[in-house]
Structures are given as structure tokens and as C-alpha cells.
Design a protein around this motif. Structure first.
Motif, PDB file in Angstrom:
ATOM      1  N   THR A   1     148.015  82.863  96.619  1.00 38.75           N
ATOM      2  CA  THR A   1     149.110  81.937  96.886  1.00 38.75           C
ATOM      3  C   THR A   1     149.907  81.796  95.595  1.00 38.75           C
ATOM      4  O   THR A   1     149.400  81.298  94.589  1.00 38.75           O
TER       5      THR A   1
ATOM      6  N   LYS B   1     153.191  80.673  93.259  1.00 41.52           N
ATOM      7  CA  LYS B   1     154.194  79.624  93.121  1.00 41.52           C
ATOM      8  C   LYS B   1     155.566  80.273  92.943  1.00 41.52           C
ATOM      9  O   LYS B   1     155.701  81.257  92.218  1.00 41.52           O
TER      10      LYS B   1
ATOM     11  N   GLU C   1     150.361  81.536  85.129  1.00 42.80           N
ATOM     12  CA  GLU C   1     151.019  80.260  85.409  1.00 42.80           C
ATOM     13  C   GLU C   1     151.614  80.204  86.814  1.00 42.80           C
ATOM     14  O   GLU C   1     152.141  79.160  87.213  1.00 42.80           O
TER      15      GLU C   1
ATOM     16  N   ARG D   1     143.199  76.691  96.282  1.00 40.65           N
ATOM     17  CA  ARG D   1     143.922  76.467  97.541  1.00 40.65           C
ATOM     18  C   ARG D   1     145.340  75.914  97.355  1.00 40.65           C
ATOM     19  O   ARG D   1     145.811  75.101  98.150  1.00 40.65           O
ATOM     20  N   GLY D   2     146.008  76.289  96.291  1.00 35.18           N
ATOM     21  CA  GLY D   2     147.408  75.894  96.116  1.00 35.18           C
ATOM     22  C   GLY D   2     147.598  74.473  95.613  1.00 35.18           C
ATOM     23  O   GLY D   2     148.730  73.986  95.563  1.00 35.18           O
ATOM     24  N   LEU D   3     146.528  73.793  95.226  1.00 40.70           N
ATOM     25  CA  LEU D   3     146.668  72.423  94.727  1.00 40.70           C
ATOM     26  C   LEU D   3     147.355  72.411  93.360  1.00 40.70           C
ATOM     27  O   LEU D   3     147.121  73.271  92.523  1.00 40.70           O
ATOM     28  N   ILE D   4     148.212  71.424  93.146  1.00 40.02           N
ATOM     29  CA  ILE D   4     148.858  71.279  91.846  1.00 40.02           C
ATOM     30  C   ILE D   4     147.933  70.559  90.876  1.00 40.02           C
ATOM     31  O   ILE D   4     147.861  70.894  89.699  1.00 40.02           O
ATOM     32  N   LYS D   5     147.243  69.555  91.377  1.00 40.60           N
ATOM     33  CA  LYS D   5     146.272  68.826  90.553  1.00 40.60           C
ATOM     34  C   LYS D   5     144.904  68.948  91.200  1.00 40.60           C
ATOM     35  O   LYS D   5     144.733  68.596  92.368  1.00 40.60           O
ATOM     36  N   ASN D   6     143.937  69.396  90.442  1.00 44.14           N
ATOM     37  CA  ASN D   6     142.593  69.590  90.983  1.00 44.14           C
ATOM     38  C   ASN D   6     141.618  69.671  89.823  1.00 44.14           C
ATOM     39  O   ASN D   6     141.371  70.737  89.282  1.00 44.14           O
ATOM     40  N   SER D   7     141.095  68.513  89.430  1.00 44.15           N
ATOM     41  CA  SER D   7     140.160  68.471  88.300  1.00 44.15           C
ATOM     42  C   SER D   7     138.758  68.294  88.850  1.00 44.15           C
ATOM     43  O   SER D   7     138.161  67.230  88.767  1.00 44.15           O
TER      44      SER D   7
ATOM     45  N   ASP E   1     155.772  73.316  99.717  1.00 42.64           N
ATOM     46  CA  ASP E   1     154.988  73.655  98.519  1.00 42.64           C
ATOM     47  C   ASP E   1     155.704  74.676  97.644  1.00 42.64           C
ATOM     48  O   ASP E   1     155.352  74.855  96.493  1.00 42.64           O
ATOM     49  N   ARG E   2     156.691  75.345  98.211  1.00 46.95           N
ATOM     50  CA  ARG E   2     157.379  76.439  97.536  1.00 46.95           C
ATOM     51  C   ARG E   2     156.372  77.485  97.044  1.00 46.95           C
ATOM     52  O   ARG E   2     156.301  77.807  95.854  1.00 46.95           O
ATOM     53  N   THR E   3     155.578  77.962  97.996  1.00 48.54           N
ATOM     54  CA  THR E   3     154.585  78.990  97.690  1.00 48.54           C
ATOM     55  C   THR E   3     154.727  80.142  98.676  1.00 48.54           C
ATOM     56  O   THR E   3     155.224  79.979  99.795  1.00 48.54           O
TER      57      THR E   3
END
Lengths: 469, 469
Positions: B209, B211, B161, B180-186, B103-105
Motif C-alpha cells: 500500500t 502513499k 517514506e 495496514r496503511g495506518l499513519i500512526k501505529n506505535s 487515504d490517498r493510497t
């Protein structure tokens, strides 16, 4: 216009176009979902923010529910009007208002299509990088309401990152001018960000200032065939480490079969279970060598079985069509859709569980899936068998969605990656958002829209609000 | 611990460290502003989210106001406790919890310093790109609470960002696990984004968390001397078009004088009214040639009078010190600060009005200004003359700030670019946010923190809430 409320609205705004013919009610009352029977009260087509504000104030006074309406390409029922709502269509507010070369922003009305935004940016030597297949029909206001993602998220992020300012008519009738294109503005709660992705339940976007950026360097498009799922994450890790990815999209042989039947051209011979379309920066010979080296390494390792690199723009478009044409090729079958996401690191374990679940629950039913693997986003399309009644089919799919939601919850995922919750997924919202979060959402909604007139029933059931279904 | 409320808190959480010595109250009761006399009730130093939650619940039950406290490097009084509040210091929650390479987090507790985040990212070959001079002292939780900007915004954006997930204890005592670190969450309202920049008035960050991203290619640092303000925007436009800028910072001869007196080394001879420190990608000879060509063009046009390009890392650091050392060099004078922003395109017209205003209103007072011109952000430091009483000085500065706020409002700017509103600027909030927006902010605050226990009096005056001053 026999409804006395509409007669009053016409008196208030004599210039407002109002439609109430059956064909209009059907056309404007639904989106790309086809589950609900359109039944709006009427359609209002304002031409400016003042008219939108007047309509919202009237709706508050008369307790009329409003469904904000853009291109209606949504897949979650967010723009459905099935309960006597007034559809407030932004399609006549479709002008590009201003390009600012110093700020590198484009200010537009909400009814402009995403494609028109792309064209306007390109005419100034810049790009608006949010992109997806519905670009020609979807409105920019709708992309903001759902925080649209798409095929370039891996490189550019979601819509959220490209909105510098928003003018919004809130549910309470106030016109808000949020952030005004400022790059730095630490002056309290960023309601611009709150509005993005709120699915028309807090306010109606009447103007947006979009950030533009430099076009990426020349790119190359590659199609890869993969032997199994394990290979997918390995190839992704390899390519991400070696190249600057713009997109990394995958699909299955099922998906390929549909898109080929729909007229796309086969680019790799033989049967392969999985495919990837990837686009990456290729500014110079070094980049191209790196891409070739990555491909050859993957081939040696057995992670890819075959591959094609586009030699022309036309070939690149043909490769992209294999991925982008999937949704269109399935559309006549009106598939039941899931649009889910997990963290990238959770993809392998989630895919394992998901595949087992789908195989078990849909033994006789064709499931086509594909997605944006670099964002952890998968699209699942379930196809109704010919002999099965629609009602029974949806009931079965809803049952599986509930199981899928439980699986997602275990993996920390989301029941809606980029389509939004709308009507389709509101029953599953608790798998992604805790009861405490949902209670806060309803509280915030009550602050922005105390009478609950904006898109009631979308996102969450609208207890105590008028005209919710 | 004679206060019965504290005795109760100690019984509830026997392991909780509580401080109430006069030295502690003074140390933890203030931030880098020095306008208020610290007077907290006590200091609580929890070590985990559960303790934070228990404290917030106790505070709700007992109507005790809480001031969340990080590195207290803030410049707007956001962490001041001057009215008997409980300071909730996160300094013992200072661990890096997890690095996720896929995840690179980086997941961290809120008390970790920005510098420690930089180090942890670097140890994995990645960067966390938010950066500014207080990096060694500020806490990551504080940077989130103010949506910190800094010197790399032009390339990487603000803190907003770079936050993929937030765990927060809301004012109502609920623990929220946001995105929770999600990139896409609509999936409804993005409360992670709402919390960022909310200055501790909605919730307390207990885990973040972050980025990470690839380090930029090698860079070069250049110092430029400029003859006038008009040249500044021309050089910025030229450099932005020709180079990939990482930073573009400017300062005046006044600022230079202070930083030289504070031990920095002069890098350009002669008297020049304005200076720029810029850093840009210089991956290869082509980039370096482009930089030289841009510099020479600017020289020919008369937009720059002189320039130096760093030949080593040490020299680059020395050039940066000329800009980054300004705040520290002024600190002993305890300057009155304004931190304002406009759109980049509005900078020339705003600067014109601002300079006229400052010259007129501060005829006998030294004003040092500098800033992030590429983000439209200016920092104004007003220095109290030796013979002037502090109270009279602040009264005069407040008067000028009101005029400055009016000027900003005319130019669509913000009274707080990156420091936050806190106590210092709440009287001027209406110059940046409309009454309708402020009313909505107060409504949202009431949803998250119904008893008004979190940082009351910050951001806006806390009518009807306990213990506001």
C-alpha cells in the motif's frame, strides 16, 4: 547502597551517580501513569555512552533488569519500574552536541527535552517539526523509543521520519552507530528504523542525529464549531483539498467544558457538540482567500455552525490552548486512556461503532474524547466517578478496552497510535499484531537482548526473563 | 520437470506456472549485472499470495533456496540465481488493486512496474514521487526490497517514506500484514520498515500500500556548466537556500561525451568539466525570478560558466536526458559500478580523496561518474579497456573498491547508497556496518528465515544455509 550488586556497580564505575533514597525510587520509578507502585532497585544516572554500555554489560552479567528512563511523560507505563529494576535515567545526558548547517542536522544526547530541540533548531533558522503538548518535559530519547506523533503528523509525519542517525547500546551490550546521518544507505537491515518505537526493549538511545527543515510559511489558526460527526469528515476533506494543512485537531463539547474550567477562554458562543482547531499555511493573500472561501462553503453547506480565525499570535495560542490544554485539564482526574487509530477512510465507520460501544458500556461514566482526525488517531479519556473504587473502575475500563480492541481489529486499526504498548496495553497487542508477528518480535528481541534485561515485561510479557512482573 | 522436487511442487499447486527451459533459466536467472552465469533450478510464476506462501512452505520443507524476482533491473546481483535456486518471479502478480481517495493510497501487487504506479497515481490527480531511470522495467516489489532512491530523494525521500503497508510472506512461511496503511501505529517493532531494503532475505512482498501525494507546482529545469568541484557545493548551497529543489544532479564531461555519442543533443557549447541538471518549483513569477537571480549570482561569482533554462516540456526532457541517459549509454560497455554515499557535508572531503584514489588506481582506465549530489550519492562507472580480459579487469576493480570502501569508512559513508549489497558488495559490507551490526542482521535473518531459504548468499555470505554459492 547495601545491595551487593550496586556496590559492585559502584566499584566498576566510581564516577557513576547512583540514587536509592525512597523519594528517588518513587520519583524515577513511575511515569505519567499512576497504576503501579514504584519499586526500583536504584537509579543510575550515567553521563556518557561508555557508562551506559558498562551498566548494560554489568546488568547482563548480573541478570539485573534495566528500565531506560527519559522524561517519564509516557502514558503506557513504558518507563515504570515496579519490580526491582535498575532505572537508567538519561537525564544527565542532556546536551545538544552539534548543529551541521550543510546536512541540516542536530546531534543531541537522549536526555534533551523536545522543547530544547525546538529552541536549538530555531536558533539556526530551522525547525524540528515533531511537536506535542509534553514538549517541555519529555526527552528526545523517549520520543524516539515510542516513535512519537503529535499535532503536526498530518504535515510532517512521525518521529521516524526525522531521525537520520542513532547511537544505541543494544541489550547485548554492543554500541551501535546506526546510519550516521546518511540520506541514502542501502546496506542491509535498517536497525535505526527497527529501534524507533521499540520502547526500550532492544537498545538504549545514547545519541540521536535529527533532521531539521525550513520553517513553514506564515500560518493561520482557525477554530470551527460543528453540528455533527458527519460534518467532521466533510470539513476535513474540503480543507485538505483547498489548503496546506499543518494540523487538524478535533475535540468534543465535553473536552471543551474541562479545558474552560481549567482557565482557557471560550472563543465561540453557544453549545456545539464538536470543535476543530486547524492550522494551515497562509503565506499570502491567495492562501487567506482560499481559507475564507473554504470556511464559507462549509458554512453554506451546514457543515460548520460557527468559526473564528485568529487575528494575532496571542489569539492563535488561545485557540490552540483549547485543544492542547485538554490533557492537562483532565490530569487531576487521572483518566483511563485509550489511544487508538484507524486509516482515515475507516474513521466514520469506526467512530460509529466506537460511539455505540462507549455509550453502551459507560452509561454512568463521563468519557472525553478528542484527537488528530487527519491521522485517524483518537484519544479517549474515561473519568472515574467520585464514588467508584479505583480497582473496580480500572477493571471496567479494561473490559471495555478489550471490546474496543475487537472493534479496532474489525476496522484494521491499532490499539496504540502514539503512546506505545508498555505495560498498559500489552494484553491487547494481539488485536493489532498477529501471533506470527508477535512471535517474530520476541525472536528479534532475543537477538538484540538475549538475556532479556531491557525493559522486561513491557510490550509483551517477558516469559523466562529475569525480574519481570 | 525431471527434478522430483519440482514434480512435487506441481502436484501441490497444479495451477502454478513453472518454467525450466534453458532460455527461461537464463532470462530469469540474472539481473542487470552480468558477472554470474544463470543456473536456477526452475522458475515459478505464482499469481497470488497463497501460492507464494505455499511455495515458501514447500521450499522450507525441501530445503530449496528461493530467489525472489521482480524486474531484475538491479545492479548488485540481488536477483541472480546462479546456484540451482528456484526463481520466484512476481511478474504475474502485476495488478493495481485499489485506489483509496480518502487515504490517498494505492494498493498494488509487487510485479507492477514503477511506471505503472506513476500512471495509476496520475490518473487520480496524485503522484507517487519515487522515480529513477529504470521506471519502465523495475517492479515495485524490487524497489521496496532495495529501498530505492533515485532522482527525487532530495525533495521526497526514499521508498521507505512512501510505503504505508506491506503484505509479506516471511521466510518461515507466515503471511504478515504489516501496518495496514495506518499513519500512526506505535504497537511494537515496525517490521514494515525492517523489510524495506532487506533485499529479499527476510520475506517476499506480495502486496504494497503506497502513499501518494499532490503533484508539485509547475517546475523548471536548468542545465548548468561548472568550472570545478568547489563550485559544485557552492551552487548547491545557493540553489537549496533560494529555491525549492526537486532534483539536483551532476555529471562530468566524460559522462556527457557518452550520452552525446548515444544520441542526446548538446545543450551548452564549449568544454566544461562538470554539469548540473536541476529541477525546482516554479509556481509563479516570483519563483522564476528567484531562480534567475540565483543563476546570475552564481555566474558573477564564477561558480557557473554557462547555463540553459528549458523553455518547454520537450526541452526539459532533452536536458534531463543528458543525465538520465548516462547509464543506458554506458550499458553496452558493461561498466563496473560503485554506488556510494556520504553525508552532504562530507562530500567535498570525500570527493577529494576519491578523485585522488581513482586517478592513482585507474591510470589507464576510463572512469565516468555522476550522481545525486543533494543526497551525497555518487555513481562511479569504470569502463573496461578493449584489450583487457574481463577477469583481470574485475579483479582490479574489486581491489580499488576495497580501497574505496576504506575511504568511505573514514568519511562515515556507505558502500551502497541505493543499489543494495546483493552479491556484488557483500565482501565490503564491513566497511559500512560494524561486525556487531552484521551479527545482529544475521540473527534477525535467522528469526525470519530459520532455514535460510530466502536469497541465500545475498547481503552476507550464507554460512550453513543450503545452496549458497
Amino acid at each position: 547502597m547495601t545491595d551487593p550488586r550496586l556496590a559492585e556497580l559502584s566499584r566498576l564505575l566510581p564516577g557513576l551517580r547512583l540514587l536509592a533514597e525512597p523519594g528517588d525510587l518513587e520519583h524515577y520509578g513511575r511515569d505519567w501513569t499512576r497504576r503501579w507502585t514504584p519499586a526500583p532497585l536504584a537509579i543510575a544516572l550515567p553521563t556518557c555512552a561508555d557508562e551506559v554500555q558498562a551498566i548494560v554489560r554489568w546488568a547482563n552479567a548480573r541478570h539485573v533488569a534495566i528500565v531506560p528512563s527519559g522524561g517519564r511523560t509516557g502514558l503506557s507505563g513504558g518507563a515504570v519500574a515496579a519490580c526491582g529494576e535498575l532505572v537508567l535515567s538519561l537525564e544527565r545526558m542532556n546536551r545538544v552536541l552539534e548543529f551541521n548547517p550543510v546536512d541540516r542536522t542536530l546531534t543531541v544526547q537522549p536526555g534533551v527535552t523536545l522543547h530544547a530541540v525546538h529552541e536549538a533548531a530555531r536558533s539556526h533558522g530551522l525547525i524540528y517539526p515533531v511537536d506535542f503538548a509534553a514538549r517541555g518535559s519529555c526527552s528526545i530519547g523517549g520520543t524516539i523509543a515510542t516513535n512519537a506523533g503529535g499535532i503536526r503528523v498530518i504535515r510532517y509525519g512521525n518521529t521516524r521520519e526525522w531521525v537520520g542517525g542513532l547511537k544505541v547500546v543494544a541489550g547485548n551490550g554492543e554500541l551501535l552507530d546506526l546510519n550516521r546521518g546518511l540520506i541514502k544507505n542501502s546496506s542491509g537491515y535498517d536497525f535505526r528504523q527497527l529501534l524507533i518505537g521499540s520502547e526500550g526493549t532492544l537498545g538504549i538511545v545514547v545519541e540521536a542525529t535529527l533532521k531539521l527543515t525550513d520553517p513553514p510559511p506564515s500560518s493561520q489558526v482557525m477554530l470551527l464549531a460543528l453540528p455533527d460527526m458527519e460534518a467532521l469528515m466533510r470539513v476535513f476533506a474540503l480543507f485538505r483539498a483547498q489548503l496546506t494543512l499543518q494540523a487538524f485537531e478535533f475535540f468534543t463539547d465535553h473536552a471543551l467544558r474541562h479545558v474552560l474550567a481549567h482557565g482557557a477562554q471560550r472563543a465561540i458562543d453557544g453549545d456545539h457538540p464538536y470543535y476543530v482547531v486547524t492550522e494551515f499555511d497562509a503565506a499570502d493573500a491567495g492562501d487567506q482567500e482560499a481559507a475564507l472561501a473554504a470556511f464559507e462553503h462549509a458554512l453554506e453547506q451546514g457543515w460548520v455552525s460557527d468559526g473564528v480565525i485568529a487575528q494575532s499570535g496571542a489569539q492563535a495560542a488561545a485557540l490552540w490552548r483549547l485543544r492542547e490544554g485538554i490533557t492537562e485539564s483532565l490530569a487531576p482526574r487521572r483518566p483511563y486512556k485509550n489511544d487508538v487509530s484507524v486509516r482515515i477512510s475507516a474513521v466514520p465507520a469506526f467512530l460509529h461503532d466506537m460511539q455505540a460501544l462507549l455509550a453502551h458500556e459507560y452509561p454512568q461514566i463521563e468519557v472525553v474524547w478528542f484527537g488528530h482526525i487527519g491521522d485517524g488517531n483518537l484519544h479517549i479519556n474515561v473519568l472515574r466517578p467520585e464514588g467508584m473504587a479505583e480497582e473496580a473502575f480500572i477493571a471496567q475500563c479494561d473490559h471495555v478496552t478489550r471490546l474496543l480492541a475487537e472493534t479496532l481489529q474489525r476496522h484494521g486499526g491499532s490499539i496504540s497510535a502514539e503512546h506505545g504498548i508498555g505495560l498498559v496495553k500489552r494484553a491487547y497487542l494481539e488485536s493489532t499484531r498477529s501471533p506470527a508477528e508477535i512471535a517474530l518480535m520476541q525472536g528479534v528481541r532475543g537477538v538484540f537482548d538475549p538475556n532479556g534485561i531491557l525493559n522486561p515485561g513491557k510490550l509483551f510479557a517477558a516469559a523466562g526473563t529475569p525480574r519481570a512482573c
